[in-house]
Write an enzyme that holds these catalytic residues in place. Structure first.
Site, mmCIF file in Angstrom:
data_model
loop_
_atom_site.group_PDB
_atom_site.id
_atom_site.type_symbol
_atom_site.label_atom_id
_atom_site.label_comp_id
_atom_site.label_asym_id
_atom_site.label_seq_id
_atom_site.Cartn_x
_atom_site.Cartn_y
_atom_site.Cartn_z
ATOM 1 N N CYS A 57 54.694 69.924 11.978
ATOM 2 C CA CYS A 57 55.972 69.662 12.640
ATOM 3 C C CYS A 57 55.799 68.522 13.635
ATOM 4 C CB CYS A 57 56.480 70.918 13.348
ATOM 5 S SG CYS A 57 55.428 71.459 14.708
ATOM 6 N N CYS B 131 53.086 68.839 16.311
ATOM 7 C CA CYS B 131 51.723 68.482 15.899
ATOM 8 C C CYS B 131 51.497 66.979 16.063
ATOM 9 C CB CYS B 131 51.486 68.887 14.453
ATOM 10 S SG CYS B 131 51.598 70.662 14.132
ATOM 11 N N ASP C 31 65.493 31.820 2.064
ATOM 12 C CA ASP C 31 64.828 30.564 1.741
ATOM 13 C C ASP C 31 65.171 30.222 0.288
ATOM 14 O OD1 ASP C 31 63.166 28.373 1.991
ATOM 15 O OD2 ASP C 31 61.402 29.487 1.349
ATOM 16 N N ASP D 293 59.163 33.530 1.889
ATOM 17 C CA ASP D 293 57.932 33.711 1.121
ATOM 18 C C ASP D 293 56.753 34.098 1.994
ATOM 19 O OD1 ASP D 293 57.438 31.337 2.378
ATOM 20 O OD2 ASP D 293 57.688 30.097 0.606
ATOM 21 N N ASP E 112 57.185 30.882 6.843
ATOM 22 C CA ASP E 112 58.381 31.580 7.281
ATOM 23 C C ASP E 112 58.051 32.749 8.200
ATOM 24 O OD1 ASP E 112 60.304 30.033 6.049
ATOM 25 O OD2 ASP E 112 60.139 31.092 4.156
#
Length: 805
Positions: free
Chosen positions: A86, A89, A493, A677, A681
């Protein structure tokens, strides 16, 4: 010795002496007067204190296959942590590990049971961190295909045993309870009644102590950490009902709740079992990826030599391998002899085999569907595309996005509220009807357990991430899923994104005395170290050596060839003097020049991706407005824009220009998706609300994108937007259901209208409904024709660089 008051007190070391003097000088000497025993000494931090089973993880040879080296010298490992059930934890693990010296980042996803740990090896060791996890009551395993299957199998068997004991015990105790209820109405001999109670006690005991043990262990961990989680009210209810039933059985009067206790444990265990199955399925995509690569290969000492079987782990860069028809390629590399068709459907989602010939790249895990071929190994082990994709998927599944963290905070305070309400209800009913006060309090504790609320977000996100990976969109950062669902502008792009990126050289046009072939040789030399799509087209020519090589993002490349300095790139970059009769705006072109002026122009063809029009149409229908921001010239950008019906076009954009455009759109209130790409970028991708990199662009290990489009198709992007929005809808449904359930159930239980056994069924059914609703995301139909087993999960065969032009 240290002087405290009128006495000299012994100390064990100079450190303790300094602390004692600090306490004395701060006017806190009463500490020593009031304490009743010697202070507890901390455990030794020396390696001898680490359990021997974890020391092996400090060996460099073992870490090489398990650990990823990060920038700055830090290391990263992905762990499968047994016992995580949960949000409490994950909170405990993150808090304890996050406070240790040398740990820079830790994330644990309770929905998958997987964690991501980043540490500085100069300040702490992996064995210490693994040991710290084990001392909290969990068991860590490095994420490997074999390790994950082994841990999952072990956990599943243990859960089934506990569930079987709880189920059999519940059935037996219920038969005794029916007899006791009938006897209460029709009369029953006192000895028989006491006998049935004692037999019920005997049957219930193993159910509580064995099947219910995980709830008590979880509650104890939560209480030790000072943070009550979902297991605390459950453990209080089970333990309280069990002890009260024992007491009433032994004294021969009062109500017993053995039937309710066994039902608590059974239905709670059934809900946990369903959660576990969902969690295991969430990790199957990454595990299946690891199984794609074969375990052995056929190595050739030389061309036409006799192949020798070797383990894939023994392969090194430069090895020559024979790959027979029907076999999977053992590693990434390039074909050296023979032509074939390669089935990349398990990786890229392409349903038809792709033709490959000498010099072309192949990805480990893809299948040879033609004749025998020979390949040269270029990447092995953790450096392969397959390994990078699997690692990124594991990292995404180990992460906890903001939505999940918010849900955890709500659930944590909800538990505190439940315990407070239960205390108030107990106090009120004790004054109204003492006989039913305990039963009503019991129902309140059980019926309002926030399991459904805590599971609402992580189960949906995990299912969505797995679904997207199978459809061809790899989520590298789970926060990106929410941003993708809310986006309304798509900036893309051109080269390698909207176009195929398979650029072909169309024309070489020299301007001076230098011949076309010589200009092409110089251009190939300059582009030899570039990963831009245009470089691959020029690279078909035999490259001569280049020196003093330097890349200028968005502009071009400069270098020295045969003692002469050249530049290749945009006209503005190469020279301020454009040659007569030449314009770089008609087609995709670059210019080659030296200090004397331009020498030649190179024109290229790059077709639009076949599925781009349909994908952009779907994205427009989804409310995303597309825009092109390219470093290319006006002509090629306009041509692509017209072909795809995109009116918002920007050309000759440097990375900074693209980033400025992203910020401009964000300032106007838009949520921006940037698709590029991945290399040049990278700053633009990092600046967008959510970034998507093409899998055939940057090397996957270097990308900063939130998501990776895998294979050659853009269609997974449209499917990704739809899935992300469905995921948010499912999360909203789960949260609304959990809130409504608790708002209705709590008053009913507090009013005494919900029996304990009804509370157990209601709470378990609520959690199960949330889990089943989330798994609908994993069953959404695919769009890419990917394999139903693991689908499109590849990074492409030829890593190529980012658009600099």
């Amino acid at each position: 010795m240290v002087r405290l008051g009128d006495d000299d007190r012994p100390v064990c070391c100079p450190g303790c002496k300094a602390v004692a003097e600090f306490i004395r000088d701060a006017g806190l000497s009463d500490y020593y007067r009031f304490r009743t025993a010697e202070a507890v000494r901390p455990e030794s931090p020396e390696p001898d204190n680490i359990r021997p089973e974890w020391l092996a993880y400090d060996r460099e040879g073992l870490q090489k296959s398990l650990v990823t080296e990060l920038e700055g010298g830090n290391r990263e490992i992905l762990l499968l942590i047994e016992g995580v059930r949960c949000a409490a934890c994950s909170w405990l693990l993150e808090r304890v590990l996050g406070q240790r010296d040398g740990v820079t980042e830790v994330q644990v996803n309770p929905a998958t049971g997987r964690g991501r740990l980043v540490w500085d090896p100069a300040r702490t060791s992996l064995s210490r961190l693994m040991d710290a996890i084990a001392r909290l009551g969990y068991r860590p395993h490095p994420v490997t295909a074999a390790g994950a299957r082994s841990a999952a199998t072990r956990e599943r068997r243990q859960a089934m045993k506990r569930l079987a004991v709880a189920g059999l015990g519940m059935m037996q105790v219920m038969t005794y309870a029916v007899s006791l209820y009938a006897g209460a109405w029709q009369g029953m001999d006192e000895q028989i009644r006491e006998f049935l109670r004692l037999v019920s006690l005997l049957v219930t005991t193993p159910v509580v102590l064995y099947s219910g043990l995980p709830f008590f262990a979880g509650a104890w961990r939560d209480l030790r950490a000072g943070r009550p989680g979902m297991d605390v009210p459950v453990a209080l209810a089970i333990g309280g009902a069990y002890l009260a039933s024992i007491y009433n059985s032994l004294r021969g009067s009062g109500e017993v709740y053995f039937d309710s206790v066994t039902m608590f444990v059974f239905f709670l265990s059934l809900g946990r079992f369903a959660e576990m199955v969902t969690r295991h399925r969430a990790g199957e995509t990454a595990d299946a990826l690891a199984r794609l690569a074969p375990s052995t290969a056929l190595r050739l000492a030389a061309a036409d030599a006799t192949p020798v079987p070797v383990g894939v782990a023994e392969l090194v860069v430069g090895d020559r391998l024979l790959v027979r028809a029907g076999d999977a390629f053992p590693a990434d590399g390039r074909l050296d002899r023979g032509r074939t068709h390669v089935d990349e459907s398990m990786l890229s989602g392409e349903s038809r085999p792709v033709a490959r010939g000498p010099g072309e790249q192949v990805v480990g895990g893809s299948v040879n569907r033609g004749g025998p071929v020979e390949m040269i190994v270029e990447r092995t082990g953790g450096d392969t595309v397959l390994s990078h994709v699997a690692r990124m998927l594991e990292r995404a599944q180990a992460g906890r996005p903001a939505l999940a963290r918010t849900a955890d905070v709500i659930a944590r305070w909800f538990v505190v509220g439940v315990l407070t309400v239960a205390g108030v209800v107990a106090a009120v009913w004790s004054t109204v009807d003492t006989a039913t006060a305990f039963e009503v309090t019991l129902s309140v504790l059980v019926v309002t357990c926030p399991c459904a609320l805590s599971l609402a977000t992580p189960t949906a996100l995990t299912a969505a991430i797995g679904r997207l990976a199978r459809s061809g969109l790899l989520v590298a950062r789970s926060d990106g899923l929410e941003a993708l669902a809310r986006a309304d502008v798509l900036v893309m792009d051109k080269t390698g994104t909207l176009t195929r990126g398979r650029v072909a050289l169309a024309e070489v046009r020299p301007f001076g005395a230098m011949t076309g072939p010589r200009c092409l040789e110089i251009a190939a030399a300059l582009e030899s170290r570039s990963e831009h799509p245009l470089a691959s087209a020029l690279g078909q020519t035999r490259a001569i050596p280049a020196e003093e090589f330097e890349i200028f993002p968005g502009e071009g490349i400069e270098g020295v060839v045969d003692g002469r300095r050249y530049r290749i790139g945009t006209p503005e970059f190469v020279t301020a003097i454009a040659p007569a009769g030449w314009s770089g705006d008609a087609v995709t072109s670059v210019l080659l020049g030296d200090t004397s002026g331009p020498l030649a122009s190179f024109s290229f063809d790059d077709p639009v991706r076949p599925d781009a029009p349909a994908t952009l149409s779907q994205l427009r229908e989804a409310g995303l407005e597309p825009e092109i921001a390219s470093g290319d010239a006006q002509g090629p950008v306009t041509a692509v824009g017209q072909a795809l019906a995109i009116s918002r076009l920007r050309w000759r954009q440097s990375p900074q220009d693209k980033l400025d455009r992203i910020h401009e759109l964000q300032a106007a209130g838009h949520r921006v998706v940037m698709v590029g790409d991945g290399v040049n970028d990278a700053p633009v991708l990092a600046g967008a609300d959510v970034s998507v990199a093409m899998g055939a662009g940057a090397p996957l290990a270097q990308t900063t994108a939130d998501m990776i489009l895998l294979g050659e198709s853009l269609s997974p992007l449209a499917a990704g937007v739809a899935t992300a929005r469905r995921a948010l809808n499912v999360i909203r449904q789960n949260v609304i259901w959990a809130v409504i359930y608790n708002l209705v159930a709590l008053p009913l239980a507090a009013a005494g209208l919900v029996a304990p056994w009804m509370a157990a069924i209601g709470m378990s059914a609520s959690s199960l409904l949330v889990v089943l609703n989330s798994t609908r995301l994993a069953r959404l139909p695919g769009r890419t024709g990917a394999s139903p087993e693991i689908g499109a999960v590849s990074g492409g065969a030829v890593p190529a660089g980012g658009s600099r032009r």
